[in-house]
Scaffold this motif. Structure first.
Motif, PDB file in Angstrom:
ATOM      1  N   ASP A 183      -4.448  80.755   9.820  1.00 12.36           N
ATOM      2  CA  ASP A 183      -3.150  81.307  10.215  1.00 12.36           C
ATOM      3  C   ASP A 183      -2.523  80.562  11.390  1.00 12.36           C
ATOM      4  O   ASP A 183      -1.354  80.792  11.711  1.00 12.36           O
ATOM      5  N   ASP A 184      -3.279  79.688  12.030  1.00  6.69           N
ATOM      6  CA  ASP A 184      -2.743  78.880  13.131  1.00  6.69           C
ATOM      7  C   ASP A 184      -2.523  77.422  12.717  1.00  6.69           C
ATOM      8  O   ASP A 184      -2.060  76.618  13.542  1.00  6.69           O
ATOM      9  N   LEU A 185      -2.848  77.086  11.464  1.00  6.43           N
ATOM     10  CA  LEU A 185      -2.818  75.692  11.037  1.00  6.43           C
ATOM     11  C   LEU A 185      -1.642  75.380  10.117  1.00  6.43           C
ATOM     12  O   LEU A 185      -1.234  76.201   9.298  1.00  6.43           O
ATOM     13  N   CYS A 186      -1.140  74.179  10.247  1.00  2.00           N
ATOM     14  CA  CYS A 186      -0.215  73.599   9.280  1.00  2.00           C
ATOM     15  C   CYS A 186      -0.997  72.518   8.542  1.00  2.00           C
ATOM     16  O   CYS A 186      -1.430  71.534   9.152  1.00  2.00           O
ATOM     17  N   MET A 187      -1.223  72.717   7.248  1.00  2.00           N
ATOM     18  CA  MET A 187      -1.992  71.778   6.439  1.00  2.00           C
ATOM     19  C   MET A 187      -1.020  70.872   5.675  1.00  2.00           C
ATOM     20  O   MET A 187      -0.260  71.343   4.836  1.00  2.00           O
ATOM     21  N   ILE A 188      -1.046  69.585   5.976  1.00  3.96           N
ATOM     22  CA  ILE A 188      -0.163  68.613   5.335  1.00  3.96           C
ATOM     23  C   ILE A 188      -0.993  67.836   4.309  1.00  3.96           C
ATOM     24  O   ILE A 188      -1.855  67.042   4.684  1.00  3.96           O
ATOM     25  N   ARG A 189      -0.738  68.049   3.037  1.00  5.39           N
ATOM     26  CA  ARG A 189      -1.572  67.464   1.985  1.00  5.39           C
ATOM     27  C   ARG A 189      -1.061  66.113   1.472  1.00  5.39           C
ATOM     28  O   ARG A 189      -1.712  65.493   0.635  1.00  5.39           O
ATOM     29  N   THR A 190       0.109  65.684   1.932  1.00  7.30           N
ATOM     30  CA  THR A 190       0.745  64.512   1.312  1.00  7.30           C
ATOM     31  C   THR A 190       1.061  63.417   2.324  1.00  7.30           C
ATOM     32  O   THR A 190       2.089  62.757   2.257  1.00  7.30           O
ATOM     33  N   VAL A 191       0.166  63.213   3.300  1.00 14.07           N
ATOM     34  CA  VAL A 191       0.371  62.139   4.274  1.00 14.07           C
ATOM     35  C   VAL A 191       0.157  60.797   3.575  1.00 14.07           C
ATOM     36  O   VAL A 191      -0.772  60.633   2.781  1.00 14.07           O
ATOM     37  N   GLN A 192       1.021  59.845   3.895  1.00 18.45           N
ATOM     38  CA  GLN A 192       0.956  58.515   3.289  1.00 18.45           C
ATOM     39  C   GLN A 192       0.913  57.445   4.372  1.00 18.45           C
ATOM     40  O   GLN A 192       1.552  57.573   5.412  1.00 18.45           O
ATOM     41  N   THR A 193       0.156  56.388   4.102  1.00 20.83           N
ATOM     42  CA  THR A 193       0.118  55.236   4.991  1.00 20.83           C
ATOM     43  C   THR A 193       0.335  53.973   4.169  1.00 20.83           C
ATOM     44  O   THR A 193       0.463  54.046   2.937  1.00 20.83           O
ATOM     45  N   ASP A 194       0.368  52.812   4.844  1.00 19.90           N
ATOM     46  CA  ASP A 194       0.772  51.577   4.165  1.00 19.90           C
ATOM     47  C   ASP A 194      -0.372  50.626   3.844  1.00 19.90           C
ATOM     48  O   ASP A 194      -0.192  49.672   3.088  1.00 19.90           O
ATOM     49  N   VAL A 195      -1.536  50.829   4.448  1.00 22.95           N
ATOM     50  CA  VAL A 195      -2.652  49.910   4.240  1.00 22.95           C
ATOM     51  C   VAL A 195      -3.925  50.703   3.971  1.00 22.95           C
ATOM     52  O   VAL A 195      -4.036  51.875   4.337  1.00 22.95           O
ATOM     53  N   SER A 196      -4.902  50.052   3.346  1.00 22.13           N
ATOM     54  CA  SER A 196      -6.119  50.766   2.960  1.00 22.13           C
ATOM     55  C   SER A 196      -7.390  50.118   3.490  1.00 22.13           C
ATOM     56  O   SER A 196      -8.482  50.407   3.011  1.00 22.13           O
ATOM     57  N   ASN A 197      -7.270  49.240   4.489  1.00 24.23           N
ATOM     58  CA  ASN A 197      -8.440  48.725   5.197  1.00 24.23           C
ATOM     59  C   ASN A 197      -8.561  49.461   6.528  1.00 24.23           C
ATOM     60  O   ASN A 197      -7.551  49.746   7.190  1.00 24.23           O
TER      61      ASN A 197
END
Length: 482
Positions: A140-154
């Motif tokens: 109830d105190d959390l904001c869960m962001i399931r769709t974070v995106q970044t640009d690199v995978s190393n």
């Protein structure tokens, strides 16, 4: 009877009246110098961490960033996917891989179902796996962001991107930007502190993740230890008294101030501040690490007496004690979650070390009235794929997952973010976002917004260019805000 010497006839009231401007000026200049407002260049230079006013009224004034280096598997912690169970062991449908250009994504890999059990927590029904029973109670105190995106995978470049908004080595970290923009409310501790875990595995990016980059070195993250000497070599050598140390610091300060007046180099200001802060920390740091004033209930909540949770729990408790003392930005690192094999076993180990302390930190901040002003962030550089990565010679049950930059989960609490909610939705395999994608540049812009900054105006000029945390991108995400 009056003395022939007029100075001896001067009464206290007359003395104060005739010298008010002089004494008042000295006192005022001292106070202004402490707050970074004195006109004298040398005096102003000694406190580059003086409290500064942001662009507008902030919702948060401190940040605690819990960085889980290596990339925890969102599919085994936060984002249950029944379709993975149905397709387990089968090739990934081509429709999910269309258009992907990433050398680390193996298109021949097989779908891997999660072996974990999930449960919904809180009024909004946030999903947490059985590896995170404590964090679940904070739903109830959390904001869960399931769709974070970044640009690199190393790992290293992705960690730098998440921490500094760039893969370049000369860019300041987020903590450096925040202390540069806001200063620090602590006179006896650094404005930006880094706490490392004892998992036995170092952070890939190392100190490049808390560097000051092109900013003066005052804004670099300072690494603390949660036991023994907080900072190595901080104590005076044998035979050196506090008075001797103070005299040395004063002499060095005067010499540096003269040099600053001559050349105006901001690094001299940083050097002055560093010497004087180190002197004040000799008293403040031992007190910070002394938990004797904490109740047994608090120590038990953080798991201080438990061998498994002791180290990370101590770091989490230190983070709370630091924001209480005015430290602006505290970053906790725990590594590594880079589970290319033995994922289920390794995930359980890391969660056992960190789950209880993370939940304790959020609850402790809340019960002390600190959560409203403190933005807590939980996340990493990327997530893990829906496919299995079976290393040669691996036996069943020892599977792992590869790096996944396209959609992963982060948590936020406090600091004016929307509590008890889920942002974003991923496809049936958890591969791509289908609703509310959140690029990390937008996440950075939103974090700065909560601290009172227009991210396009928090800049530093370097070699003729304007630099900022969000580069040339970034939009504030109102959907994250309360």
């Amino acid at each position: 009877m009056l003395s022939p010497d007029p100075w001896l006839n001067l009464k206290r009231r007359h003395f104060l009246q005739s010298t008010a401007c002089g004494l008042g000026g000295v006192a005022l200049n001292s106070l202004l110098a402490r707050d970074g407002l004195a006109e004298s260049g040398a005096l102003n230079a000694v406190n580059p961490l003086a409290v500064k006013t942001p662009h507008f009224k902030p919702r948060a004034k401190n940040v605690i960033f819990i960085f889980m280096s290596g990339g925890p598997s969102q599919l085994d912690l936060f984002d249950p996917k029944p379709q993975l169970q149905k397709l387990h062991g089968q090739p990934v449908p081509e429709s999910f891989l269309k258009g992907i250009q990433d050398a680390l994504i193996k298109t021949t890999a097989q779908v891997m179902a999660s072996p974990r059990k999930f449960k919904k927590y809180g009024a909004a029904g946030l999903d947490f796996s059985d590896n995170l029973p404590h964090l679940g109670t904070c739903a109830d105190d959390l904001c869960m962001i399931r769709t974070v995106q970044t640009d690199v995978s190393n790992h290293h470049p992705a960690q730098m991107l998440m921490n500094s908004g760039s893969t370049m080595f000369d860019r300041p970290s987020m903590g450096s930007w925040v202390t540069y923009g806001l200063g620090s409310e602590s006179e006896n501790l650094p404005g930006y502190v880094v706490l490392l875990s004892n998992s036995g595995k170092g952070v890939d990016g190392g100190s490049s993740l808390w560097t000051n980059g092109i900013l003066p070195s005052t804004y670099r993250g300072v690494t603390f230890r949660s036991r023994g000497e907080a900072i190595l070599y901080l104590s005076n050598p044998e035979g050196v008294s506090q008075a001797m140390q103070q005299a040395r610091i004063n002499a060095i300060r005067d010499l540096n101030a003269q040099r600053f007046d001559q050349v105006g180099d901001p690094e001299i200001a940083s050097r002055i501040a560093a010497y004087e802060l180190a002197y004040r920390m000799q008293t403040a740091a031992p007190d910070l690490l002394d938990f004797s004033d904490e109740s047994k209930a608090t120590l038990d909540m953080y798991g201080i007496e438990n061998e498994t949770t002791n180290w990370f729990g101590s770091n989490a408790l230190l983070a709370r004690r630091m924001v209480e003392r005015g430290v602006r930005f505290v970053q906790l690192y725990h590594s590594t979650w880079d589970d290319h094999s033995n994922l289920d076993k390794n995930l359980k180990t890391n969660c056992e070390m960190t789950d209880q302390p993370c939940a304790a930190l959020i609850k402790d901040l809340k019960q002390r009235g600190l959560l409203d002003d403190t933005l807590v962030i939980w996340g990493a550089e990327f997530g893990r794929t829906p496919m299995t990565e079976v290393r040669r010679g691996s036996s069943p049950g020892r599977e792992g997952r590869d790096h996944h930059p396209f959609s992963f989960t982060m948590l936020m609490a406090g600091g004016g973010v929307k509590a008890g909610t889920v942002i974003g939705k991923t496809d049936d395999l958890g591969f791509h976002p289908v609703e509310q994608p959140v690029h990390l540049h937008n996440l950075h812009a939103t974090i700065l917004h909560q601290l009172g900054f227009d991210h396009t105006k928090l800049i530093v000029k370097h070699k003729g260019l304007d630099y900022r945390l969000t580069g040339v991108e970034g939009e504030v995400l109102d959907m994250l805000l309360a």
